[in-house]
Enzyme design. Structure first.
Site, PDB file in Angstrom:
ATOM      1  N   LYS A 105       0.840  -1.227   0.000  1.00 56.65           N
ATOM      2  CA  LYS A 105       0.000   0.000   0.000  1.00 56.65           C
ATOM      3  C   LYS A 105       0.859   1.254   0.000  1.00 56.65           C
ATOM      4  O   LYS A 105       0.549   2.237  -0.662  1.00 56.65           O
ATOM      5  CB  LYS A 105      -0.931   0.008   1.218  1.00 56.65           C
ATOM      6  CG  LYS A 105      -0.198   0.152   2.546  1.00 56.65           C
ATOM      7  CD  LYS A 105      -0.914  -0.499   3.678  1.00 56.65           C
ATOM      8  CE  LYS A 105      -0.129  -1.716   4.081  1.00 56.65           C
ATOM      9  NZ  LYS A 105      -0.570  -2.478   5.179  1.00 56.65           N
ATOM     10  N   GLY A 187       0.236  -9.245  19.509  1.00 60.29           N
ATOM     11  CA  GLY A 187       0.679  -9.246  18.110  1.00 60.29           C
ATOM     12  C   GLY A 187      -0.227  -8.452  17.184  1.00 60.29           C
ATOM     13  O   GLY A 187      -0.077  -8.497  15.962  1.00 60.29           O
ATOM     14  N   GLU A 190       2.409  -3.266  16.161  1.00 65.14           N
ATOM     15  CA  GLU A 190       3.871  -3.345  16.031  1.00 65.14           C
ATOM     16  C   GLU A 190       4.521  -2.712  17.264  1.00 65.14           C
ATOM     17  O   GLU A 190       3.888  -1.911  17.962  1.00 65.14           O
ATOM     18  CB  GLU A 190       4.324  -2.517  14.827  1.00 65.14           C
ATOM     19  CG  GLU A 190       3.675  -2.867  13.514  1.00 65.14           C
ATOM     20  CD  GLU A 190       4.295  -4.083  12.857  1.00 65.14           C
ATOM     21  OE1 GLU A 190       5.456  -4.395  13.175  1.00 65.14           O
ATOM     22  OE2 GLU A 190       3.606  -4.723  12.047  1.00 65.14           O
ATOM     23  N   LYS A 205      -3.878   3.719   2.423  1.00 71.39           N
ATOM     24  CA  LYS A 205      -4.974   2.923   1.868  1.00 71.39           C
ATOM     25  C   LYS A 205      -6.050   3.832   1.284  1.00 71.39           C
ATOM     26  O   LYS A 205      -6.588   3.557   0.210  1.00 71.39           O
ATOM     27  CB  LYS A 205      -5.560   2.021   2.951  1.00 71.39           C
ATOM     28  CG  LYS A 205      -4.571   0.956   3.426  1.00 71.39           C
ATOM     29  CD  LYS A 205      -5.066   0.314   4.693  1.00 71.39           C
ATOM     30  CE  LYS A 205      -4.164  -0.817   5.157  1.00 71.39           C
ATOM     31  NZ  LYS A 205      -4.503  -1.267   6.506  1.00 71.39           N
TER      32      LYS A 205
END
Ligand SMILES: NC(=O)c1ccc[n+]([C@@H]2O[C@H](COP(=O)([O-])OP(=O)(O)OC[C@H]3O[C@@H](n4cnc5c(N)ncnc54)[C@H](OP(=O)(O)O)[C@@H]3O)[C@@H](O)[C@H]2O)c1
Length: 433
Positions: A105, A187, A190, A205
Protein backbone atom coordinates in the site's frame (compact mmCIF):
# COMPACT_ATOMS: atom_id res chain seq x y z
CA UNK A 1 -3.07 -25.76 -21.35
CA UNK A 2 0.40 -24.51 -20.50
CA UNK A 3 0.99 -23.57 -16.85
CA UNK A 4 1.71 -20.05 -15.56
CA UNK A 5 4.65 -19.70 -13.17
CA UNK A 6 5.02 -17.48 -10.14
CA UNK A 7 8.07 -16.17 -8.27
CA UNK A 8 7.44 -14.93 -4.73
CA UNK A 9 9.75 -12.31 -3.22
CA UNK A 10 9.15 -11.88 0.52
CA UNK A 11 8.17 -14.78 2.77
CA UNK A 12 6.91 -12.95 5.82
CA UNK A 13 3.26 -12.89 6.93
CA UNK A 14 1.77 -12.35 3.50
CA UNK A 15 4.35 -14.37 1.55
CA UNK A 16 3.93 -17.49 3.70
CA UNK A 17 0.13 -17.12 3.64
CA UNK A 18 0.23 -16.87 -0.15
CA UNK A 19 2.55 -19.85 -0.53
CA UNK A 20 0.42 -21.99 1.80
CA UNK A 21 -2.76 -21.26 -0.19
CA UNK A 22 -1.04 -21.82 -3.55
CA UNK A 23 0.20 -25.18 -2.25
CA UNK A 24 -2.84 -26.43 -0.31
CA UNK A 25 -5.45 -25.14 -2.76
CA UNK A 26 -3.53 -25.96 -5.96
CA UNK A 27 -6.11 -28.45 -7.26
CA UNK A 28 -9.09 -26.05 -6.87
CA UNK A 29 -7.06 -23.21 -8.38
CA UNK A 30 -6.16 -25.32 -11.41
CA UNK A 31 -9.81 -26.35 -11.84
CA UNK A 32 -10.94 -22.73 -11.74
CA UNK A 33 -8.24 -21.58 -14.14
CA UNK A 34 -8.14 -24.54 -16.50
CA UNK A 35 -4.35 -24.65 -16.10
CA UNK A 36 -1.77 -24.96 -13.31
CA UNK A 37 -0.46 -21.97 -11.38
CA UNK A 38 2.98 -23.09 -10.23
CA UNK A 39 5.48 -21.59 -7.81
CA UNK A 40 8.85 -21.57 -9.59
CA UNK A 41 10.98 -19.35 -7.32
CA UNK A 42 11.02 -18.21 -3.70
CA UNK A 43 13.07 -15.42 -2.16
CA UNK A 44 13.64 -13.91 1.28
CA UNK A 45 16.78 -12.68 2.97
CA UNK A 46 16.72 -15.54 5.46
CA UNK A 47 15.61 -18.30 3.08
CA UNK A 48 18.50 -20.54 4.11
CA UNK A 49 16.97 -20.84 7.59
CA UNK A 50 13.57 -21.90 6.20
CA UNK A 51 12.79 -25.62 5.94
CA UNK A 52 11.89 -26.36 2.30
CA UNK A 53 8.46 -27.91 1.72
CA UNK A 54 8.41 -27.43 -2.06
CA UNK A 55 9.99 -29.60 -4.76
CA UNK A 56 13.66 -29.33 -5.75
CA UNK A 57 12.70 -27.71 -9.03
CA UNK A 58 11.72 -24.51 -7.14
CA UNK A 59 14.52 -21.90 -7.07
CA UNK A 60 15.28 -20.78 -3.50
CA UNK A 61 17.36 -17.65 -3.22
CA UNK A 62 18.09 -14.62 -1.06
CA UNK A 63 18.69 -12.49 -4.17
CA UNK A 64 15.43 -11.14 -5.62
CA UNK A 65 17.21 -10.38 -8.92
CA UNK A 66 17.39 -14.14 -9.59
CA UNK A 67 13.60 -14.40 -9.28
CA UNK A 68 12.95 -11.44 -11.56
CA UNK A 69 15.42 -12.75 -14.17
CA UNK A 70 14.28 -16.41 -13.94
CA UNK A 71 13.33 -17.35 -17.52
CA UNK A 72 10.34 -19.47 -16.41
CA UNK A 73 8.80 -16.96 -13.96
CA UNK A 74 5.80 -15.22 -15.59
CA UNK A 75 4.52 -13.29 -12.54
CA UNK A 76 6.57 -11.75 -9.71
CA UNK A 77 4.74 -11.37 -6.39
CA UNK A 78 6.35 -8.46 -4.50
CA UNK A 79 5.56 -9.17 -0.84
CA UNK A 80 8.52 -7.37 0.76
CA UNK A 81 6.89 -4.02 1.63
CA UNK A 82 8.39 -0.55 2.01
CA UNK A 83 9.28 1.83 -0.78
CA UNK A 84 12.94 1.14 -1.61
CA UNK A 85 13.74 -2.52 -2.40
CA UNK A 86 10.10 -3.13 -3.32
CA UNK A 87 10.29 -0.37 -5.91
CA UNK A 88 13.50 -1.86 -7.35
CA UNK A 89 11.88 -5.31 -7.55
CA UNK A 90 8.79 -4.00 -9.36
CA UNK A 91 10.82 -1.81 -11.72
CA UNK A 92 13.11 -4.72 -12.56
CA UNK A 93 10.17 -7.08 -13.09
CA UNK A 94 8.56 -4.60 -15.50
CA UNK A 95 11.89 -4.18 -17.30
CA UNK A 96 12.02 -7.99 -17.69
CA UNK A 97 8.41 -7.93 -19.02
CA UNK A 98 7.18 -9.93 -16.04
CA UNK A 99 3.73 -9.26 -14.66
CA UNK A 100 3.55 -8.09 -11.05
CA UNK A 101 1.26 -8.70 -8.09
CA UNK A 102 1.89 -6.57 -5.02
CA UNK A 103 0.41 -6.09 -1.54
CA UNK A 104 2.33 -2.86 -1.03
CA UNK A 105 0.00 0.00 0.00
CA UNK A 106 2.81 2.37 0.92
CA UNK A 107 4.49 2.15 -2.48
CA UNK A 108 1.28 2.16 -4.52
CA UNK A 109 -0.08 5.16 -2.59
CA UNK A 110 3.12 7.08 -3.24
CA UNK A 111 3.80 6.21 -6.86
CA UNK A 112 1.14 3.75 -8.05
CA UNK A 113 0.11 5.92 -10.99
CA UNK A 114 3.67 6.06 -12.30
CA UNK A 115 4.24 2.31 -11.81
CA UNK A 116 0.96 1.52 -13.52
CA UNK A 117 1.83 3.69 -16.54
CA UNK A 118 5.14 1.88 -16.91
CA UNK A 119 3.42 -1.50 -16.64
CA UNK A 120 0.95 -0.55 -19.39
CA UNK A 121 3.75 0.76 -21.61
CA UNK A 122 5.62 -2.54 -21.12
CA UNK A 123 2.43 -4.53 -21.91
CA UNK A 124 2.51 -6.46 -18.64
CA UNK A 125 -0.20 -7.00 -16.02
CA UNK A 126 -0.20 -5.44 -12.57
CA UNK A 127 -2.53 -6.18 -9.67
CA UNK A 128 -2.64 -4.83 -6.11
CA UNK A 129 -5.83 -6.08 -4.43
CA UNK A 130 -4.03 -7.01 -1.21
CA UNK A 131 -2.72 -3.48 -0.71
CA UNK A 132 -5.96 -2.24 0.88
CA UNK A 133 -8.19 -3.99 3.41
CA UNK A 134 -6.47 -7.42 3.00
CA UNK A 135 -9.43 -9.78 2.83
CA UNK A 136 -11.97 -7.39 1.29
CA UNK A 137 -11.88 -7.43 -2.54
CA UNK A 138 -12.45 -3.69 -2.69
CA UNK A 139 -10.23 -3.00 -5.72
CA UNK A 140 -12.31 -5.42 -7.76
CA UNK A 141 -15.48 -3.76 -6.49
CA UNK A 142 -14.31 -0.31 -7.58
CA UNK A 143 -12.64 -1.47 -10.80
CA UNK A 144 -15.39 -3.84 -11.88
CA UNK A 145 -18.35 -4.46 -9.56
CA UNK A 146 -19.64 -0.88 -9.35
CA UNK A 147 -17.50 0.77 -12.02
CA UNK A 148 -20.69 1.82 -13.86
CA UNK A 149 -21.68 4.04 -10.96
CA UNK A 150 -20.38 7.52 -10.18
CA UNK A 151 -18.96 7.47 -6.66
CA UNK A 152 -19.89 10.47 -4.51
CA UNK A 153 -18.47 9.33 -1.15
CA UNK A 154 -16.39 6.56 0.32
CA UNK A 155 -15.97 5.90 4.05
CA UNK A 156 -13.82 3.20 5.53
CA UNK A 157 -12.39 1.66 8.63
CA UNK A 158 -9.08 0.67 7.08
CA UNK A 159 -6.72 0.11 9.99
CA UNK A 160 -7.46 -2.98 12.05
CA UNK A 161 -5.03 -2.11 14.84
CA UNK A 162 -6.66 1.26 15.52
CA UNK A 163 -10.11 -0.26 15.34
CA UNK A 164 -9.07 -2.98 17.77
CA UNK A 165 -7.71 -0.37 20.20
CA UNK A 166 -10.78 1.87 19.94
CA UNK A 167 -13.26 -0.96 20.42
CA UNK A 168 -11.26 -2.29 23.42
CA UNK A 169 -11.31 1.19 25.02
CA UNK A 170 -15.04 1.31 24.33
CA UNK A 171 -15.73 -2.15 25.79
CA UNK A 172 -13.48 -2.09 28.84
CA UNK A 173 -12.96 1.62 29.61
CA UNK A 174 -9.17 1.02 29.62
CA UNK A 175 -6.72 3.78 28.65
CA UNK A 176 -5.17 4.06 25.19
CA UNK A 177 -1.70 3.23 26.61
CA UNK A 178 -2.90 0.08 28.40
CA UNK A 179 -4.84 -1.20 25.39
CA UNK A 180 -1.89 -0.48 23.08
CA UNK A 181 0.42 -2.51 25.37
CA UNK A 182 -2.05 -5.42 25.28
CA UNK A 183 -2.35 -5.13 21.50
CA UNK A 184 1.45 -5.27 21.19
CA UNK A 185 1.60 -8.32 23.48
CA UNK A 186 -1.08 -10.09 21.39
CA UNK A 187 0.68 -9.25 18.11
CA UNK A 188 -2.07 -6.87 16.87
CA UNK A 189 0.24 -3.84 17.05
CA UNK A 190 3.87 -3.35 16.03
CA UNK A 191 6.52 -2.38 18.61
CA UNK A 192 6.58 0.99 16.81
CA UNK A 193 2.82 1.54 16.51
CA UNK A 194 3.00 4.94 14.82
CA UNK A 195 1.98 3.88 11.29
CA UNK A 196 -1.21 2.38 12.73
CA UNK A 197 -2.23 4.67 15.61
CA UNK A 198 -1.17 7.93 13.97
CA UNK A 199 -3.18 7.17 10.83
CA UNK A 200 -0.38 6.85 8.23
CA UNK A 201 -1.19 3.27 7.22
CA UNK A 202 -4.87 4.18 6.80
CA UNK A 203 -3.85 7.27 4.83
CA UNK A 204 -1.95 5.17 2.24
CA UNK A 205 -4.97 2.92 1.87
CA UNK A 206 -7.36 5.84 1.48
CA UNK A 207 -5.07 7.43 -1.14
CA UNK A 208 -5.32 4.24 -3.23
CA UNK A 209 -9.07 3.75 -2.77
CA UNK A 210 -9.90 7.39 -3.44
CA UNK A 211 -7.77 7.33 -6.61
CA UNK A 212 -9.65 4.22 -7.77
CA UNK A 213 -13.09 5.51 -6.74
CA UNK A 214 -12.78 9.03 -8.13
CA UNK A 215 -10.24 8.58 -10.95
CA UNK A 216 -8.28 11.51 -9.62
CA UNK A 217 -4.58 11.76 -8.85
CA UNK A 218 -4.44 11.63 -5.06
CA UNK A 219 -1.30 11.51 -2.98
CA UNK A 220 -1.03 10.88 0.77
CA UNK A 221 -0.25 14.58 1.31
CA UNK A 222 -3.76 15.46 0.01
CA UNK A 223 -5.25 13.68 3.01
CA UNK A 224 -5.68 15.37 6.38
CA UNK A 225 -4.46 12.80 8.91
CA UNK A 226 -4.93 12.56 12.65
CA UNK A 227 -4.49 9.45 14.81
CA UNK A 228 -6.24 8.08 17.87
CA UNK A 229 -3.74 8.83 20.66
CA UNK A 230 -5.90 11.51 22.28
CA UNK A 231 -9.02 9.35 22.65
CA UNK A 232 -9.94 8.79 26.30
CA UNK A 233 -12.43 6.26 27.70
CA UNK A 234 -14.59 9.24 28.73
CA UNK A 235 -14.92 10.25 25.05
CA UNK A 236 -16.83 7.02 24.52
CA UNK A 237 -19.06 7.78 27.53
CA UNK A 238 -19.94 11.17 26.08
CA UNK A 239 -20.26 9.78 22.54
CA UNK A 240 -22.72 7.12 23.80
CA UNK A 241 -24.76 9.83 25.61
CA UNK A 242 -25.02 11.49 22.20
CA UNK A 243 -26.11 8.21 20.54
CA UNK A 244 -22.73 7.88 18.81
CA UNK A 245 -19.52 5.88 18.95
CA UNK A 246 -15.96 6.71 17.83
CA UNK A 247 -14.01 5.14 14.97
CA UNK A 248 -10.93 6.11 12.94
CA UNK A 249 -12.81 7.08 9.79
CA UNK A 250 -11.13 7.28 6.40
CA UNK A 251 -13.40 9.56 4.42
CA UNK A 252 -13.45 10.88 0.87
CA UNK A 253 -16.51 12.81 -0.19
CA UNK A 254 -17.41 15.01 -3.08
CA UNK A 255 -18.53 18.58 -2.42
CA UNK A 256 -19.45 21.25 -4.96
CA UNK A 257 -15.88 22.61 -4.63
CA UNK A 258 -13.94 19.35 -4.82
CA UNK A 259 -12.99 16.27 -2.87
CA UNK A 260 -12.43 16.37 0.90
CA UNK A 261 -10.15 13.62 2.17
CA UNK A 262 -9.38 12.79 5.78
CA UNK A 263 -8.27 10.08 8.16
CA UNK A 264 -9.32 11.04 11.68
CA UNK A 265 -11.25 9.87 14.69
CA UNK A 266 -14.88 10.86 14.32
CA UNK A 267 -18.18 10.41 16.11
CA UNK A 268 -20.52 8.22 14.08
CA UNK A 269 -24.12 7.35 14.97
CA UNK A 270 -24.43 4.08 16.87
CA UNK A 271 -27.19 3.12 14.43
CA UNK A 272 -24.86 3.21 11.42
CA UNK A 273 -23.55 -0.07 10.03
CA UNK A 274 -19.93 1.16 10.42
CA UNK A 275 -20.46 1.42 14.20
CA UNK A 276 -20.85 -2.37 14.30
CA UNK A 277 -17.31 -2.91 12.95
CA UNK A 278 -15.45 -4.32 15.95
CA UNK A 279 -11.91 -5.46 16.70
CA UNK A 280 -9.40 -5.86 13.88
CA UNK A 281 -12.06 -5.94 11.14
CA UNK A 282 -12.14 -3.48 8.23
CA UNK A 283 -15.09 -2.11 6.29
CA UNK A 284 -15.68 0.13 3.30
CA UNK A 285 -18.90 1.96 2.54
CA UNK A 286 -19.28 3.39 -0.95
CA UNK A 287 -22.05 5.75 -1.99
CA UNK A 288 -22.83 5.98 -5.70
CA UNK A 289 -25.00 8.45 -7.56
CA UNK A 290 -27.02 5.66 -9.16
CA UNK A 291 -26.57 2.50 -7.14
CA UNK A 292 -26.60 4.34 -3.79
CA UNK A 293 -25.00 2.63 -0.81
CA UNK A 294 -22.97 -0.59 -0.86
CA UNK A 295 -20.98 -1.96 2.07
CA UNK A 296 -18.00 -4.33 2.24
CA UNK A 297 -16.71 -6.01 5.38
CA UNK A 298 -13.98 -8.46 6.28
CA UNK A 299 -10.54 -9.05 7.72
CA UNK A 300 -8.18 -6.20 6.93
CA UNK A 301 -4.94 -8.09 7.44
CA UNK A 302 -3.45 -11.44 8.40
CA UNK A 303 -1.54 -14.09 6.48
CA UNK A 304 -4.54 -16.05 5.19
CA UNK A 305 -7.01 -13.26 4.27
CA UNK A 306 -4.26 -11.23 2.60
CA UNK A 307 -2.92 -14.42 1.02
CA UNK A 308 -6.34 -15.00 -0.56
CA UNK A 309 -6.19 -11.52 -2.09
CA UNK A 310 -2.69 -12.14 -3.48
CA UNK A 311 -3.58 -15.60 -4.85
CA UNK A 312 -6.77 -14.25 -6.45
CA UNK A 313 -4.70 -11.50 -8.10
CA UNK A 314 -2.20 -14.12 -9.31
CA UNK A 315 -5.09 -16.08 -10.83
CA UNK A 316 -6.50 -12.99 -12.54
CA UNK A 317 -3.13 -12.01 -13.95
CA UNK A 318 -2.47 -15.64 -15.02
CA UNK A 319 -5.78 -15.66 -16.93
CA UNK A 320 -4.88 -12.35 -18.57
CA UNK A 321 -1.44 -13.69 -19.54
CA UNK A 322 -3.06 -16.74 -21.10
CA UNK A 323 -5.63 -14.62 -22.95
CA UNK A 324 -2.96 -12.08 -23.91
CA UNK A 325 -4.95 -9.14 -22.54
CA UNK A 326 -3.12 -6.88 -20.13
CA UNK A 327 -4.97 -3.97 -18.46
CA UNK A 328 -4.77 -1.07 -20.87
CA UNK A 329 -6.25 1.65 -18.67
CA UNK A 330 -4.65 2.57 -15.36
CA UNK A 331 -6.99 2.58 -12.35
CA UNK A 332 -5.15 5.73 -11.27
CA UNK A 333 -5.67 7.66 -14.46
CA UNK A 334 -9.15 7.71 -15.89
CA UNK A 335 -9.91 10.66 -18.05
CA UNK A 336 -9.91 13.50 -15.49
CA UNK A 337 -13.47 14.35 -14.49
CA UNK A 338 -12.39 17.62 -12.92
CA UNK A 339 -14.89 17.88 -10.08
CA UNK A 340 -12.89 15.50 -7.91
CA UNK A 341 -9.91 17.78 -7.30
CA UNK A 342 -8.76 17.42 -3.66
CA UNK A 343 -9.47 20.51 -1.54
CA UNK A 344 -8.33 21.32 2.02
CA UNK A 345 -10.21 19.76 4.92
CA UNK A 346 -10.62 23.24 6.41
CA UNK A 347 -13.46 23.71 3.87
CA UNK A 348 -15.39 20.81 5.38
CA UNK A 349 -18.70 21.59 7.09
CA UNK A 350 -19.73 19.36 9.97
CA UNK A 351 -21.11 19.34 13.48
CA UNK A 352 -18.28 19.02 16.02
CA UNK A 353 -17.71 17.43 19.40
CA UNK A 354 -15.38 19.55 21.54
CA UNK A 355 -13.96 17.99 24.70
CA UNK A 356 -12.36 20.08 27.43
CA UNK A 357 -10.44 19.20 30.60
CA UNK A 358 -10.31 22.11 32.99
CA UNK A 359 -9.39 23.21 36.50
CA UNK A 360 -12.89 24.08 37.69
CA UNK A 361 -13.85 27.65 38.46
CA UNK A 362 -16.88 29.84 37.72
CA UNK A 363 -17.36 31.35 34.27
CA UNK A 364 -15.56 28.71 32.17
CA UNK A 365 -18.53 27.74 29.97
CA UNK A 366 -19.40 31.41 29.46
CA UNK A 367 -15.90 32.28 28.25
CA UNK A 368 -15.75 29.27 25.87
CA UNK A 369 -19.26 30.03 24.59
CA UNK A 370 -18.12 33.62 24.01
CA UNK A 371 -15.31 32.45 21.72
CA UNK A 372 -17.74 30.26 19.75
CA UNK A 373 -20.29 33.07 19.43
CA UNK A 374 -17.62 35.47 18.16
CA UNK A 375 -16.85 32.98 15.35
CA UNK A 376 -20.56 32.58 14.49
CA UNK A 377 -20.51 28.97 15.73
CA UNK A 378 -23.82 27.85 17.24
CA UNK A 379 -23.57 25.82 20.38
CA UNK A 380 -25.83 22.76 20.37
CA UNK A 381 -25.37 21.14 23.79
CA UNK A 382 -23.18 21.13 26.89
CA UNK A 383 -22.68 17.76 28.57
CA UNK A 384 -21.01 17.04 31.87
CA UNK A 385 -20.93 13.59 33.42
CA UNK A 386 -20.49 13.44 37.23
CA UNK A 387 -16.84 13.82 38.28
CA UNK A 388 -15.17 14.39 41.64
CA UNK A 389 -11.90 15.77 40.35
CA UNK A 390 -12.22 19.57 40.32
CA UNK A 391 -8.59 19.91 39.15
CA UNK A 392 -9.19 17.88 35.98
CA UNK A 393 -12.85 18.23 35.18
CA UNK A 394 -13.99 16.99 31.76
CA UNK A 395 -17.00 18.27 29.84
CA UNK A 396 -18.16 18.39 26.24
CA UNK A 397 -19.67 21.01 24.01
CA UNK A 398 -21.29 20.02 20.73
CA UNK A 399 -21.78 22.63 18.02
CA UNK A 400 -24.02 22.83 14.98
CA UNK A 401 -22.50 22.35 11.51
CA UNK A 402 -19.77 24.86 10.82
CA UNK A 403 -16.54 24.95 8.85
CA UNK A 404 -13.43 23.14 10.05
CA UNK A 405 -11.60 26.42 9.56
CA UNK A 406 -13.88 28.21 12.09
CA UNK A 407 -13.43 25.38 14.60
CA UNK A 408 -9.65 25.53 14.27
CA UNK A 409 -9.57 29.29 14.81
CA UNK A 410 -11.90 28.96 17.83
CA UNK A 411 -9.82 26.14 19.36
CA UNK A 412 -6.60 28.11 18.92
CA UNK A 413 -8.16 31.05 20.78
CA UNK A 414 -9.60 28.84 23.51
CA UNK A 415 -6.21 27.14 24.04
CA UNK A 416 -4.85 30.37 25.54
CA UNK A 417 -7.10 30.01 28.63
CA UNK A 418 -5.15 29.07 31.75
CA UNK A 419 -8.01 26.94 33.16
CA UNK A 420 -7.35 24.24 30.53
CA UNK A 421 -5.46 21.09 31.65
CA UNK A 422 -4.67 20.31 27.99
CA UNK A 423 -5.63 21.87 24.66
CA UNK A 424 -9.28 21.26 23.67
CA UNK A 425 -9.90 18.16 21.56
CA UNK A 426 -12.26 18.26 18.57
CA UNK A 427 -13.83 15.51 16.47
CA UNK A 428 -16.34 15.87 13.63
CA UNK A 429 -19.73 14.23 14.09
CA UNK A 430 -20.42 12.33 10.86
CA UNK A 431 -24.17 12.77 10.42
CA UNK A 432 -24.32 11.49 6.84
CA UNK A 433 -23.35 7.89 7.60
N1 LIG B 1 0.78 -8.31 7.24
C1 LIG B 1 -0.42 -8.11 6.74
O1 LIG B 1 -1.43 -8.59 7.26
C2 LIG B 1 -0.57 -7.29 5.49
C3 LIG B 1 -1.86 -7.01 5.00
C4 LIG B 1 -2.00 -6.31 3.78
C5 LIG B 1 -0.88 -5.89 3.11
N2 LIG B 1 0.37 -6.14 3.65
C6 LIG B 1 1.53 -5.69 2.87
O2 LIG B 1 2.22 -6.85 2.42
C7 LIG B 1 3.62 -6.58 2.33
C8 LIG B 1 4.39 -7.62 3.16
O3 LIG B 1 3.96 -7.53 4.50
P1 LIG B 1 4.36 -8.64 5.58
O4 LIG B 1 3.54 -8.33 6.80
O5 LIG B 1 4.29 -9.99 4.99
O6 LIG B 1 5.89 -8.25 5.86
P2 LIG B 1 7.01 -9.09 6.66
O7 LIG B 1 6.35 -10.12 7.52
O8 LIG B 1 7.91 -8.10 7.28
O9 LIG B 1 7.78 -9.86 5.49
C9 LIG B 1 8.65 -9.23 4.60
C10 LIG B 1 9.42 -10.28 3.86
O10 LIG B 1 10.25 -9.62 2.90
C11 LIG B 1 11.56 -10.17 2.98
N3 LIG B 1 12.54 -9.19 2.55
C12 LIG B 1 12.78 -7.95 3.07
N4 LIG B 1 13.78 -7.34 2.40
C13 LIG B 1 14.17 -8.21 1.44
C14 LIG B 1 15.17 -8.19 0.44
N5 LIG B 1 15.96 -7.13 0.26
N6 LIG B 1 15.31 -9.26 -0.35
C15 LIG B 1 14.52 -10.34 -0.20
N7 LIG B 1 13.55 -10.44 0.75
C16 LIG B 1 13.38 -9.38 1.55
C17 LIG B 1 11.72 -10.55 4.42
O11 LIG B 1 12.76 -11.49 4.51
P3 LIG B 1 13.38 -11.98 5.91
O12 LIG B 1 12.23 -12.52 6.71
O13 LIG B 1 14.31 -12.98 5.51
O14 LIG B 1 13.94 -10.75 6.55
C18 LIG B 1 10.34 -11.12 4.73
O15 LIG B 1 10.29 -12.47 4.30
C19 LIG B 1 3.79 -5.13 2.81
O16 LIG B 1 3.77 -4.28 1.68
C20 LIG B 1 2.55 -4.90 3.67
O17 LIG B 1 2.18 -3.54 3.74
C21 LIG B 1 0.54 -6.82 4.79
Amino acid sequence: MQEVNVGIVGLGNVGTGTLAILTENAEQIALKLGFQLRVKALCSRSIAARKPTESDSVLRTNDWREVVAHPEVDIVAELVGGTSVAREIIDAAIAHKKSVVTANKELMALCGAEIWDRAIAAGINLAMEASVAGGIPIHTVLREGISGDRVTALYGILNGTSNYILTEIEKHGASFDDVLKDAQRLGYAESDPSADVDGYDARSKLAILAALAFGEKITPSDIYTEGIRRILPLDFQYAHKLGHTIRLICGAHQTSDGLILSVRPALIPQSTILAGVQGAYNAVWVRGKYGEDTFYYGRGAGAAPTGVAVVSDLMRVAREIRRGSPERVSPFAHQRLGEYKPIPVTLQHAAYYLRFRVVDRPGIIASLAGVLAAKQISLEAVLQLPSENRRDLPFVITVEPTSEQSIRVALAEMSAHDFLVEPPFAMPMEKSL
